[in-house]
Structures are given as C-alpha cells and as structure tokens.
Design a protein around this motif. Structure first.
Motif, short mmCIF file in Angstrom:
data_model
loop_
_atom_site.label_atom_id
_atom_site.label_comp_id
_atom_site.label_asym_id
_atom_site.label_seq_id
_atom_site.Cartn_x
_atom_site.Cartn_y
_atom_site.Cartn_z
N LEU A 73 0.85 -1.19 0.00
CA LEU A 73 0.00 0.00 0.00
C LEU A 73 0.88 1.24 0.00
CD1 LEU A 73 -2.37 -1.15 2.89
CD2 LEU A 73 -2.88 -1.32 0.44
N HIS A 74 0.33 2.37 -0.47
CA HIS A 74 1.01 3.64 -0.37
C HIS A 74 0.37 4.47 0.74
CE1 HIS A 74 2.64 2.49 -4.29
NE2 HIS A 74 3.60 3.34 -4.05
N GLU A 75 1.16 5.19 1.45
CA GLU A 75 0.65 5.91 2.62
C GLU A 75 -0.42 6.94 2.26
OE1 GLU A 75 3.18 8.64 4.61
OE2 GLU A 75 4.50 8.93 2.90
N VAL A 82 -7.51 1.38 -0.26
CA VAL A 82 -6.93 0.40 0.67
C VAL A 82 -7.84 -0.81 0.79
CG1 VAL A 82 -6.32 -0.02 3.08
CG2 VAL A 82 -5.62 2.11 1.97
N VAL A 96 3.74 -0.89 3.81
CA VAL A 96 3.24 0.43 3.39
C VAL A 96 4.44 1.26 2.93
CG1 VAL A 96 2.03 2.53 4.08
CG2 VAL A 96 1.31 0.32 5.00
N LEU A 109 1.17 -2.63 7.78
CA LEU A 109 -0.22 -2.42 8.17
C LEU A 109 -0.89 -3.77 8.39
CD1 LEU A 109 -2.69 -0.53 8.55
CD2 LEU A 109 -3.21 -0.96 6.14
N VAL A 138 0.44 2.19 10.89
CA VAL A 138 1.41 1.15 10.58
C VAL A 138 2.28 0.83 11.78
CG1 VAL A 138 1.44 1.83 8.15
CG2 VAL A 138 3.16 2.75 9.72
#
Length: 299
Positions: A73-75, A82, A96, A109, A138
């Motif tokens: 995932l990207h923050e 998500v 993440v 995460l 996270v």
C-alpha cells in the motif's frame, strides 16, 4: 513369562534406542542420523526434523516473496483504495510504502488495525484516510538482509513478536517480504488456508504439461530453477538468478514488450505467454530436438 509376541512398535522403539546410543558429533552426522531414522519414525516426522535442521543452511532470499510479487500500500491511499486491495488480496499484513519513494517501507499495516477507522467512517461518514492517519496505523517494520540465515530470521521474529519482515539487499534496497508462514512452510511444507488458490500455491502445479503441445510444459515464472531442473530433467544455471522468470529476463536483457518473446537456453525453447506490466507471470517450455539445437561456433 508372557507368551505374547512383542509388537512392531516395541521393536521400533528398541531399535531407535540402540540407534541413539552414540550421539552425533557434527551437524552433518545429525542430519544423516535423522535421514536414516525413517525405519523408526513416521515419514512426516522425519521431514519436519529435516526441515528444522535445514534452516541454518537456507537464506532468507530462498523463502521470501520477491519485490515483483509483493502486494503493498502507499501511505497516501484513500480508504476505498486500501479496502479494494485488502479485499482482493485477502492478506492480513501489507508493507506500506512512502508515497514519494517506492523503495522506502514506512511500516507494516495489519488489516485488523483498520477496524477502528471503518467504525469511525460509518459513524462520521468519512470516506478516506489521509497520509498522516495511515502512517499512524502502521507498525514498526523489522528489516533483515536477504543473505541472512533462516534460523536468524526465526529468532528475530520471535524476539520482536512480529510475523512479517522487510527484506533488503546488500545495498539496503527493498527486495521483498518474508513471513512466519514462509518459515513454517520450510519445516512442515505448504500451508494452504481458506484464502489460498490451491492451484496457484501448490508447488505441484507450478509445472504442468501443455494440454495440446507435445514435449511442452507451462511453467510459472516464479518457479525456482532447481525445482524446474528436478521436474523436467533440465540443467538451467541458477548461479546468478533463482527463478525461471529471472533466467529469461537475464537471457533477453530487456524488460518491455515481453509477451510472446522467445529465447533458447540449452536445449529448451522458452516462450513468455503471460505478463503483468513489466513482470513475467507464465512461461511455455518446449524441448528442442537434438537435431535442431544450435551450437554457438567458437570465435
């Protein structure tokens, strides 16, 4: 004195006790002892013991999920983004990444940590998580070198009480992730849970005969070269790369427009039949008749 004949199990126990009268002095002797104990112990028990003893000789790179296959995932992702990823992948943990640097993992995460956010969203009609809030969710990542021993990884996971580690190469770049499940599978074999696709996750199905073509096999690109050699009797070199996809990429030397490309290695024609972006997913291996094998002339 009893006239009852001793049971086979009692003979096995007596034999095992005599077998163990001399303690092994080296690791090799211990491994050989365990291997030879199949006459006394159940095969599954012996396989598990051999798996435990093999951990010190197994590097993390051999059991990790490599970077091209990591689902992260990207923050800065919104909550719907998500949730879409989590629902599709059905994993419990995700690395993440920093929104500005795909090589920088800011943490791990846990899917269950999203539950308070989902409750808040329902109550307050919110529809996204800003980057600060996702960063706050996270957990601190555990980093480990891809060349580290698997038993070292096990001790690190136990001491930090985490189930996923971020794997880095010799230059500190992100190389993949490795989990406690990966370690357990080295000991007890494949673990298939309710979210797994058995056909994709089973080693048996990594290499299957082509349903229509003679002397041809469909091979997943993530298949370990050694496994392919064992299954097909091939002799592909795994000194520099570990997987069949990596072997083909090394031979081709480029990473664009790969689908349909072919390369001949030894006496095998390898054709790329399925790609996702820049990454190879499926290969087709055809045995080339000896009369058609081209030998490179000496200069």
């Amino acid at each position: 004195m009893s006239d009852e004949a001793p049971s086979p199990s009692s003979w096995s126990m007596r034999g095992l006790k005599r077998w163990l009268t001399t303690a092994p002095e080296t690791r090799d002797e211990l491994i050989r002892l365990v291997h030879d104990s199949r006459q006394f112990l159940e095969p599954d028990t012996v396989d598990m013991l051999e798996g435990v003893l093999d951990l010190p000789a197994t590097q993390v790179r051999e059991i990790m999920t490599p970077r091209p296959q990591v689902i992260g995932l990207h923050e800065s992702a919104s909550l719907p983004e998500v949730m879409d990823i989590i629902l599709e992948a059905a994993h419990s943990r995700y690395p993440v990444f920093d929104s500005q640097d795909d090589d920088a993992v800011i943490g791990i995460l846990l899917a269950k940590d999203l539950i308070p956010i989902l409750v808040m969203m329902v109550r307050n009609q919110e529809d996204k998580i800003d980057s600060k809030r996702l960063r706050d969710l996270v957990r601190q990542p555990l980093y480990i070198s891809e060349s580290a021993r698997s038993d070292t990884l096990l001790r690190s996971l136990q001491s930090t009480q985490v189930h996923m580690a971020v794997v880095v190469d010799d230059f500190g770049n992100f190389a993949g992730v490795v989990t406690m499940e990966d370690l357990l599978e080295e000991i007890v074999g494949d673990i298939v849970d309710e979210h797994d696709d058995f056909d994709e996750d089973s080693d048996i199905n990594n290499i299957i005969p082509h349903p229509e073509k003679l002397d041809t096999w469909c091979v997943q690109a993530a298949t370990v070269i050694e496994d392919c050699n064992d299954e097909l009797g091939s002799h592909f070199d795994d000194a520099e790369v570990d997987t069949m996809g990596g072997l083909v990429m090394q031979a081709l030397g480029y990473v664009s427009d790969l689908e349909g490309e072919s390369v001949t290695i030894d006496d095998w024609k390898i054709t790329i039949t399925d790609v996702e972006g820049r990454f190879i997913r499926l290969l087709e291996l055809t045995k080339v008749p000896e009369t058609e094998v081209i030998t490179n002339p000496l200069p």
